[in-house]
Design a protein around this motif. Structure first.
Motif, PDB file in Angstrom:
ATOM      1  N   LEU A  83       0.830  -1.200   0.000  1.00  0.00           N
ATOM      2  CA  LEU A  83       0.000   0.000   0.000  1.00  0.00           C
ATOM      3  C   LEU A  83       0.858   1.240   0.000  1.00  0.00           C
ATOM      4  CD1 LEU A  83      -3.027  -0.839   2.211  1.00  0.00           C
ATOM      5  CD2 LEU A  83      -2.464  -1.534  -0.077  1.00  0.00           C
ATOM      6  N   PHE A 132     -12.269 -14.069   5.350  1.00  0.00           N
ATOM      7  CA  PHE A 132     -12.634 -13.305   4.155  1.00  0.00           C
ATOM      8  C   PHE A 132     -13.455 -14.169   3.196  1.00  0.00           C
ATOM      9  CE2 PHE A 132      -9.077 -10.623   5.586  1.00  0.00           C
ATOM     10  CZ  PHE A 132      -9.701  -9.391   5.526  1.00  0.00           C
ATOM     11  N   TYR A 158      -3.214  -9.984   5.862  1.00  0.00           N
ATOM     12  CA  TYR A 158      -4.407  -9.682   6.653  1.00  0.00           C
ATOM     13  C   TYR A 158      -4.904 -11.004   7.237  1.00  0.00           C
ATOM     14  CZ  TYR A 158      -4.850  -5.183   4.195  1.00  0.00           C
ATOM     15  OH  TYR A 158      -4.636  -3.930   3.679  1.00  0.00           O
ATOM     16  N   GLU A 159      -5.027 -11.087   8.530  1.00  0.00           N
ATOM     17  CA  GLU A 159      -5.382 -12.375   9.120  1.00  0.00           C
ATOM     18  C   GLU A 159      -6.881 -12.585   9.247  1.00  0.00           C
ATOM     19  OE1 GLU A 159      -2.441 -14.637  10.670  1.00  0.00           O
ATOM     20  OE2 GLU A 159      -2.017 -13.214  12.248  1.00  0.00           O
ATOM     21  N   GLU A 160      -7.611 -11.511   9.455  1.00  0.00           N
ATOM     22  CA  GLU A 160      -9.065 -11.661   9.533  1.00  0.00           C
ATOM     23  C   GLU A 160      -9.713 -10.339   9.175  1.00  0.00           C
ATOM     24  OE1 GLU A 160     -10.517 -12.398  13.472  1.00  0.00           O
ATOM     25  OE2 GLU A 160      -9.490 -10.650  14.286  1.00  0.00           O
ATOM     26  N   THR A 211     -11.737  -6.937   9.487  1.00  0.00           N
ATOM     27  CA  THR A 211     -12.043  -6.045  10.610  1.00  0.00           C
ATOM     28  C   THR A 211     -13.565  -5.977  10.767  1.00  0.00           C
ATOM     29  OG1 THR A 211     -12.210  -4.097   9.216  1.00  0.00           O
ATOM     30  CG2 THR A 211     -10.013  -4.633  10.047  1.00  0.00           C
ATOM     31  N   GLN A 230     -15.444  -4.598   7.866  1.00  0.00           N
ATOM     32  CA  GLN A 230     -15.401  -5.515   6.719  1.00  0.00           C
ATOM     33  C   GLN A 230     -16.383  -6.662   6.922  1.00  0.00           C
ATOM     34  OE1 GLN A 230     -11.182  -6.281   6.710  1.00  0.00           O
ATOM     35  NE2 GLN A 230     -10.724  -4.224   5.942  1.00  0.00           N
ATOM     36  N   GLY A 235      -8.551   3.881   9.616  1.00  0.00           N
ATOM     37  CA  GLY A 235      -7.910   2.947  10.542  1.00  0.00           C
ATOM     38  C   GLY A 235      -8.795   1.763  10.861  1.00  0.00           C
ATOM     39  N   THR A 236     -10.052   1.815  10.406  1.00  0.00           N
ATOM     40  CA  THR A 236     -10.969   0.713  10.696  1.00  0.00           C
ATOM     41  C   THR A 236     -10.951  -0.336   9.586  1.00  0.00           C
ATOM     42  OG1 THR A 236     -12.696   2.009   9.636  1.00  0.00           O
ATOM     43  CG2 THR A 236     -12.601   2.104  12.040  1.00  0.00           C
ATOM     44  N   THR A 260     -11.503   1.170   3.731  1.00  0.00           N
ATOM     45  CA  THR A 260     -11.171   1.196   2.300  1.00  0.00           C
ATOM     46  C   THR A 260     -11.347  -0.197   1.701  1.00  0.00           C
ATOM     47  OG1 THR A 260      -9.537   2.845   2.877  1.00  0.00           O
ATOM     48  CG2 THR A 260      -9.442   1.987   0.639  1.00  0.00           C
ATOM     49  N   ALA A 261     -10.794  -1.198   2.384  1.00  0.00           N
ATOM     50  CA  ALA A 261     -10.956  -2.569   1.873  1.00  0.00           C
ATOM     51  C   ALA A 261     -12.428  -2.967   1.916  1.00  0.00           C
ATOM     52  CB  ALA A 261     -10.119  -3.533   2.704  1.00  0.00           C
ATOM     53  N   GLN A 286      -4.040   7.713  -1.716  1.00  0.00           N
ATOM     54  CA  GLN A 286      -3.963   6.592  -0.765  1.00  0.00           C
ATOM     55  C   GLN A 286      -5.006   5.514  -1.091  1.00  0.00           C
ATOM     56  OE1 GLN A 286      -3.774   8.120   3.284  1.00  0.00           O
ATOM     57  NE2 GLN A 286      -5.189   6.516   3.856  1.00  0.00           N
ATOM     58  N   TYR A 288      -5.131  -4.252  -4.005  1.00  0.00           N
ATOM     59  CA  TYR A 288      -6.082  -5.356  -3.898  1.00  0.00           C
ATOM     60  C   TYR A 288      -6.428  -5.931  -5.281  1.00  0.00           C
ATOM     61  CZ  TYR A 288      -6.884  -3.296   0.750  1.00  0.00           C
ATOM     62  OH  TYR A 288      -6.732  -2.781   2.003  1.00  0.00           O
ATOM     63  N   ARG A 327      -0.482  -5.074  12.698  1.00  0.00           N
ATOM     64  CA  ARG A 327      -1.718  -5.349  11.966  1.00  0.00           C
ATOM     65  C   ARG A 327      -1.646  -6.589  11.091  1.00  0.00           C
ATOM     66  NH1 ARG A 327      -5.372  -0.480  10.106  1.00  0.00           N
ATOM     67  NH2 ARG A 327      -6.049  -0.176  12.241  1.00  0.00           N
ATOM     68  N   THR A 328      -0.545  -6.726  10.374  1.00  0.00           N
ATOM     69  CA  THR A 328      -0.482  -7.807   9.391  1.00  0.00           C
ATOM     70  C   THR A 328       0.719  -8.703   9.654  1.00  0.00           C
ATOM     71  OG1 THR A 328       0.935  -6.632   7.843  1.00  0.00           O
ATOM     72  CG2 THR A 328      -1.434  -6.253   7.634  1.00  0.00           C
TER      73      THR A 328
HETATM   74  P1  AMP Z   1      -8.322   2.205   6.377  1.00  0.00           P
HETATM   75  O1  AMP Z   1      -9.227   2.299   7.554  1.00  0.00           O
HETATM   76  O2  AMP Z   1      -9.028   1.763   5.168  1.00  0.00           O
HETATM   77  O3  AMP Z   1      -7.535   3.481   6.178  1.00  0.00           O
HETATM   78  O4  AMP Z   1      -7.240   1.042   6.666  1.00  0.00           O
HETATM   79  C1  AMP Z   1      -6.264   1.183   7.654  1.00  0.00           C
HETATM   80  C2  AMP Z   1      -5.132   0.187   7.503  1.00  0.00           C
HETATM   81  O5  AMP Z   1      -5.567  -1.127   7.850  1.00  0.00           O
HETATM   82  C3  AMP Z   1      -4.531   0.062   6.124  1.00  0.00           C
HETATM   83  O6  AMP Z   1      -3.127   0.130   6.273  1.00  0.00           O
HETATM   84  C4  AMP Z   1      -4.924  -1.312   5.641  1.00  0.00           C
HETATM   85  O7  AMP Z   1      -3.902  -1.868   4.852  1.00  0.00           O
HETATM   86  C5  AMP Z   1      -5.080  -2.081   6.922  1.00  0.00           C
HETATM   87  N1  AMP Z   1      -6.096  -3.146   6.880  1.00  0.00           N
HETATM   88  C6  AMP Z   1      -7.317  -3.101   6.306  1.00  0.00           C
HETATM   89  N2  AMP Z   1      -7.989  -4.251   6.538  1.00  0.00           N
HETATM   90  C7  AMP Z   1      -7.176  -5.041   7.278  1.00  0.00           C
HETATM   91  C8  AMP Z   1      -7.299  -6.361   7.846  1.00  0.00           C
HETATM   92  N3  AMP Z   1      -8.397  -7.075   7.702  1.00  0.00           N
HETATM   93  N4  AMP Z   1      -6.249  -6.841   8.547  1.00  0.00           N
HETATM   94  C9  AMP Z   1      -5.126  -6.107   8.702  1.00  0.00           C
HETATM   95  N5  AMP Z   1      -4.941  -4.871   8.209  1.00  0.00           N
HETATM   96  C10 AMP Z   1      -5.954  -4.335   7.502  1.00  0.00           C
END
Ligand code: AMP
Length: 615
Positions: free
Chosen positions: A20, A66, A84-86, A88, A91, A111-112, A115-116, A149, A157, A315-316
């Protein structure tokens, strides 16, 4: 520098440990890549094994995956590769509904993982689509930084499926954007003004849209984009799927949603009011540092705190692996724990931690769920967790059974909104402290030596060493002899690692609720040439590149604004000589500027940077 438009030939080499942060733009149709460069494991992040060491201790509830949310194999493989393990919380809640085509009103901050949450269903729809008419999706964001961003994230993705993503924003030559739009783009991520500009030039046809997303809608309204947004939404086909994300839900957002969303599902990932589970025996400390200074801050904090055993949350998986390597390189006994490891590897790590041979356990939330380690005294959040509940779970690893514990959070300026969500959730204000300085560390070490010497004087048999002292006492004063002994003990006990102060950063609330950077950056050449900082507050930085290297003021301003927490307006006078340049910056930021510029390249060259002798 971010001023540069992204190159259509940006590398897409697939080595995206932290993709990213790297390339994000691709307009060339690509063949799918091999799904992963990691050894295949039977423990995809989406399918955490039931025999997790945590589960051996306490048992695990069934974990969301996922794949379970309905995402296709290709996307699941990408997420696995990203570590990404699970999913959020947002999501988990949003993805299944969005895959069904429902409109969505989401209250969630940066941070939540929002975006994904909207990008993955969008990409799945793109993959399933027969028609070639483009663009099929538009994401509107308040700032160009956020546009880049988000575009970067969607590109990461979607690159294995050949998704073509284009960020368009003001400040970038429109001709270039026109050319890219003409070549064909699947997803456009735009600031509202520039989007309207293209719509009126007919270079961007709203009629083809199947999905439209408003990201950080409250910010867009605050920035005066209400009319632009209405005009854009009015032109979007009625049957297009609409999503609106906002960190806050004031009336105007509810009204906007009421006018444009059809029967939306509402998802709220923010919790007001105090939650249970807080533990007064846990001392919570927050340090604000730039992301790239986090390992140095972690090392300093560990040196000063001297914990028995520490768990650090990332996080990852990729973050875990990277930090583990960095901390080992800095001389700490660190081991990784994440879902990409075999059960045997995890068991080995846990026995090292429990046996005291590993002082630092670096883990993802999933891998560390339910772990109960007696010796644990410190929890570190290397990044702020995506959900406030995770914070409470993480810090609950210490302070168990009446023992005292310390919870440390390393927060980058971008993560401030996530920090506020945690405060709202726990009902506690988090105190921000300054990262211990080299002087603090020295004082701590001397204190330890003093205590050890006291113990030696009181308890141990010292006669063996008496001849050394007596022979030296003929020649030197006894105090000098004692001082030399302390110096030797000190040199022995302190590592020769990084002994520089870790630059502090601050939570810049002007960055807005969504955390998108909003630095004002002077455009054009020589903007700061005559500007003076108040001399009492100013420090000067010397850079070994000058006119002969083609350096212009805006190169220095751009490099500093991009690499540090300073905005262009914080930078004072710039003097460019033939062989070097001098830049005036706030005195408190001199170290940060030196540190950051030393790691970057300016006009293709690696600069030597130091504090100017006169400052
Ligand atoms: P965002 O809230 O979309 O700005 O995402 C915040 C950060 O969380 C970004 O760096 C993403 O790469 C990361 N991220 C999004 N989903 C996950 C997930 N399921 N597990 C770990 N990191 C994640």
């Amino acid at each position: 520098m971010s001023e540069q438009p992204p190159s259509p030939s940006s590398p897409t080499d697939g080595t995206d440990a932290d993709a990213l942060g790297e390339t994000y733009f691709e307009t060339v149709e690509m063949t799918p890549e091999p799904s992963t460069d990691e050894p295949a494991t039977d423990e995809a992040s989406t399918d955490e094994p039931a025999t997790d060491p945590a589960s051996a201790d306490e048992g695990l509830a069934e974990q969301p995956t996922f794949a379970g949310l309905g995402l296709n194999e290709d996307l699941v493989a990408v997420l696995d590769k990203l570590g990404y393990e699970e999913p959020t919380s947002i999501q988990q809640e949003a993805i299944p509904r969005l895959l069904e085509g429902t409109d969505l009103l989401g209250q969630a901050a940066t941070g939540t993982g929002k975006t994904a949450a909207f990008a993955l269903p969008m990409l799945q729809r793109l993959a399933n689509r027969q028609g070639a008419r483009t663009p099929m999706a538009l994401v509107l964001t308040p700032t160009r930084e956020l546009a880049m961003q988000v575009s970067q994230a969607i590109h990461t993705y979607g690159k294995s499926m050949g998704a073509r993503v284009l960020p368009i924003y003001g400040g970038q030559p429109i001709v270039r954007q026109l050319k890219e739009l003409q070549r064909g783009v699947d997803i456009v991520v735009a600031t509202p003004g520039r989007a309207l500009d293209h719509i009126s030039r007919r270079s961007f046809d709203l009629e083809l849209l199947e999905i439209v997303v408003l990201d950080e809608a409250d910010e867009m309204l605050d920035m005066g984009f209400a009319d632009d947004i209405e005009a854009i939404l009015d032109g979007v086909p009625r049957d297009a799927q609409r999503m609106l994300f906002s960190a806050t839900m004031p009336k105007r957002i509810a009204k906007l949603a009421g006018r444009h969303l059809h029967d939306p599902v509402r998802v709220t990932i923010e919790h007001d009011g105090p939650a249970g589970g807080e533990d007064p025996r846990i001392r919570e400390v927050v340090y604000v540092v730039q992301k790239h200074h986090k390992p140095a801050a972690l090392a300093r904090v560990l040196d000063v705190e001297g914990p028995e055993a520490t768990i650090v949350f990332c996080r990852t998986r990729n973050d875990v692996d990277e930090l583990t390597e960095t901390m080992n390189g800095r001389g700490y006994r660190a081991e990784a724990l994440h879902g990409g490891m075999s059960q045997e590897q995890r068991d080995r790590v846990m026995s090292h931690v429990r046996g005291g041979t590993t002082e630092l356990l670096i883990a993802t939330d999933v891998a560390a769920r339910g772990l109960d380690i007696d010796s644990l005294t410190h929890v570190v959040n290397h990044s702020v967790p995506s959900a406030p509940e995770s914070y409470v779970h993480r810090i609950g690893r210490v302070g168990r059974a009446g023992r005292e514990g310390v919870a440390i959070s390393l927060v980058s300026p971008r993560e401030h909104s996530a920090l506020r969500s945690i405060e709202r959730h726990t009902g506690r204000k988090m105190e921000i402290d300054t990262v211990p300085t080299v002087a603090d560390l020295r004082a701590k070490r001397l204190g330890l030596i003093r205590a050890a010497m006291r113990e030696a004087i009181l308890g141990a048999e010292l006669d063996t060493f008496r001849p050394v002292v007596e022979s030296l006492s003929d020649e030197f004063d006894l105090v000098d002899v004692a001082l030399a002994a302390i110096k030797l003990a000190h040199d022995e006990s302190s590592s020769d690692g990084d002994e520089r102060d870790v630059p502090q950063a601050s939570l810049d609330h002007s960055q807005g609720k969504g955390g998108g950077k909003k630095k004002s950056r002077p455009e054009g050449g020589g903007p700061n040439a005559g500007k003076r900082l108040n001399s009492a507050d100013a420090g000067r930085v010397w850079v070994n590149l000058g006119r002969d290297a083609g350096i212009r003021p805006k190169d220095l301003v751009g490099a500093i604004a991009n690499e540090t927490s300073l905005a262009g307006r914080d930078i004072g006078a710039i003097q460019i000589s033939a062989r070097f340049s001098l830049v005036e910056v706030p005195a408190g930021a001199v170290d940060e500027v030196i540190d950051s510029l030393s790691r970057t390249r300016i006009r293709g060259k690696s600069p030597k940077v130091r504090r100017d002798a006169a400052s």
